[in-house]
Scaffold this motif. Structure first.
Motif, mmCIF file in Angstrom:
data_model
loop_
_atom_site.group_PDB
_atom_site.id
_atom_site.type_symbol
_atom_site.label_atom_id
_atom_site.label_comp_id
_atom_site.label_asym_id
_atom_site.label_seq_id
_atom_site.Cartn_x
_atom_site.Cartn_y
_atom_site.Cartn_z
ATOM 1 N N LEU A 25 0.837 -1.198 0.000
ATOM 2 C CA LEU A 25 0.000 0.000 0.000
ATOM 3 C C LEU A 25 0.874 1.250 0.000
ATOM 4 O O LEU A 25 0.614 2.197 -0.755
ATOM 5 N N ASN A 26 1.926 1.260 0.819
ATOM 6 C CA ASN A 26 2.830 2.407 0.864
ATOM 7 C C ASN A 26 3.562 2.599 -0.464
ATOM 8 O O ASN A 26 3.781 3.727 -0.894
ATOM 9 N N GLN A 27 3.940 1.506 -1.107
ATOM 10 C CA GLN A 27 4.598 1.608 -2.413
ATOM 11 C C GLN A 27 3.643 2.186 -3.452
ATOM 12 O O GLN A 27 4.032 3.048 -4.242
ATOM 13 N N ARG A 28 2.410 1.718 -3.460
ATOM 14 C CA ARG A 28 1.408 2.244 -4.397
ATOM 15 C C ARG A 28 1.174 3.727 -4.140
ATOM 16 O O ARG A 28 1.043 4.524 -5.076
ATOM 17 N N ARG A 29 1.115 4.102 -2.867
ATOM 18 C CA ARG A 29 0.911 5.505 -2.497
ATOM 19 C C ARG A 29 2.067 6.353 -3.009
ATOM 20 O O ARG A 29 1.863 7.391 -3.634
ATOM 21 N N ARG A 30 3.289 5.897 -2.759
ATOM 22 C CA ARG A 30 4.468 6.646 -3.181
ATOM 23 C C ARG A 30 4.498 6.808 -4.699
ATOM 24 O O ARG A 30 4.725 7.899 -5.220
ATOM 25 N N LEU A 31 4.233 5.725 -5.418
ATOM 26 C CA LEU A 31 4.241 5.777 -6.884
ATOM 27 C C LEU A 31 3.154 6.722 -7.413
ATOM 28 O O LEU A 31 3.382 7.469 -8.371
ATOM 29 N N ALA A 32 1.984 6.682 -6.789
ATOM 30 C CA ALA A 32 0.888 7.558 -7.216
ATOM 31 C C ALA A 32 1.238 9.024 -6.971
ATOM 32 O O ALA A 32 0.953 9.883 -7.812
ATOM 33 N N LEU A 33 1.864 9.317 -5.833
ATOM 34 C CA LEU A 33 2.242 10.700 -5.535
ATOM 35 C C LEU A 33 3.365 11.180 -6.459
ATOM 36 O O LEU A 33 3.370 12.344 -6.881
ATOM 37 N N VAL A 34 4.295 10.289 -6.790
ATOM 38 C CA VAL A 34 5.360 10.640 -7.738
ATOM 39 C C VAL A 34 4.745 10.945 -9.109
ATOM 40 O O VAL A 34 5.127 11.918 -9.771
ATOM 41 N N ALA A 35 3.784 10.133 -9.522
ATOM 42 C CA ALA A 35 3.115 10.366 -10.810
ATOM 43 C C ALA A 35 2.365 11.695 -10.789
ATOM 44 O O ALA A 35 2.392 12.449 -11.766
ATOM 45 N N TRP A 36 1.687 11.993 -9.668
ATOM 46 C CA TRP A 36 0.956 13.256 -9.546
ATOM 47 C C TRP A 36 1.927 14.426 -9.655
ATOM 48 O O TRP A 36 1.675 15.400 -10.372
ATOM 49 N N ARG A 37 3.047 14.327 -8.951
ATOM 50 C CA ARG A 37 4.056 15.397 -8.969
ATOM 51 C C ARG A 37 4.618 15.591 -10.384
ATOM 52 O O ARG A 37 4.871 16.713 -10.810
ATOM 53 N N SER A 38 4.803 14.492 -11.116
ATOM 54 C CA SER A 38 5.339 14.617 -12.477
ATOM 55 C C SER A 38 4.351 15.349 -13.391
ATOM 56 O O SER A 38 4.767 16.106 -14.269
ATOM 57 N N ILE A 39 3.057 15.132 -13.174
ATOM 58 C CA ILE A 39 2.048 15.890 -13.934
ATOM 59 C C ILE A 39 2.159 17.374 -13.583
ATOM 60 O O ILE A 39 2.157 18.237 -14.457
ATOM 61 N N LEU A 40 2.269 17.662 -12.284
ATOM 62 C CA LEU A 40 2.349 19.049 -11.818
ATOM 63 C C LEU A 40 3.553 19.769 -12.419
ATOM 64 O O LEU A 40 3.449 20.916 -12.848
ATOM 65 N N GLU A 41 4.686 19.093 -12.476
ATOM 66 C CA GLU A 41 5.931 19.720 -12.922
ATOM 67 C C GLU A 41 6.129 19.675 -14.435
ATOM 68 O O GLU A 41 7.056 20.300 -14.943
#
Length: 90
Positions: A25-41
């Motif tokens: 669950l923590n890995q999925r969370r981290r990957l999802a947040l990294v993907a979100w940040r990449s969209i933002l940037e």
């Protein structure tokens, strides 16, 4: 028996499966947040700002629905998306 509510199924806290489930669950969370940040940037033209904003909100919605973030974290992501939209649209 204690259980973790964020998991799709009930897993006893004292079981090895619980720790494995939390780690996944923590890995999925981290990957999802990294993907979100990449969209933002991601560089975006003025014409695509609104699409990017909606993409960020949609990604945050998905994370919340999957139980990867809570409502407060969703609001923080939404505010960051709005701030990015507001700062770059002019």
């Amino acid at each position: 028996m204690q259980t973790h509510a964020g998991l799709k199924r009930t897993v006893p806290i004292d079981s090895p499966q619980f720790l494995e489930s939390i780690t996944m669950l923590n890995q999925r969370r981290r990957l999802a947040l990294v993907a979100w940040r990449s969209i933002l940037e991601r560089p975006t033209s003025r014409a695509d700002l609104e699409r990017k904003y909606h993409e960020l909100l949609s990604a945050a919605d998905g994370m919340e629905k999957e139980g990867l973030i809570n409502g407060e974290e969703w609001r923080k992501l939404a505010r960051k998306a709005a701030a990015c939209f507001d700062e770059t649209k002019y």
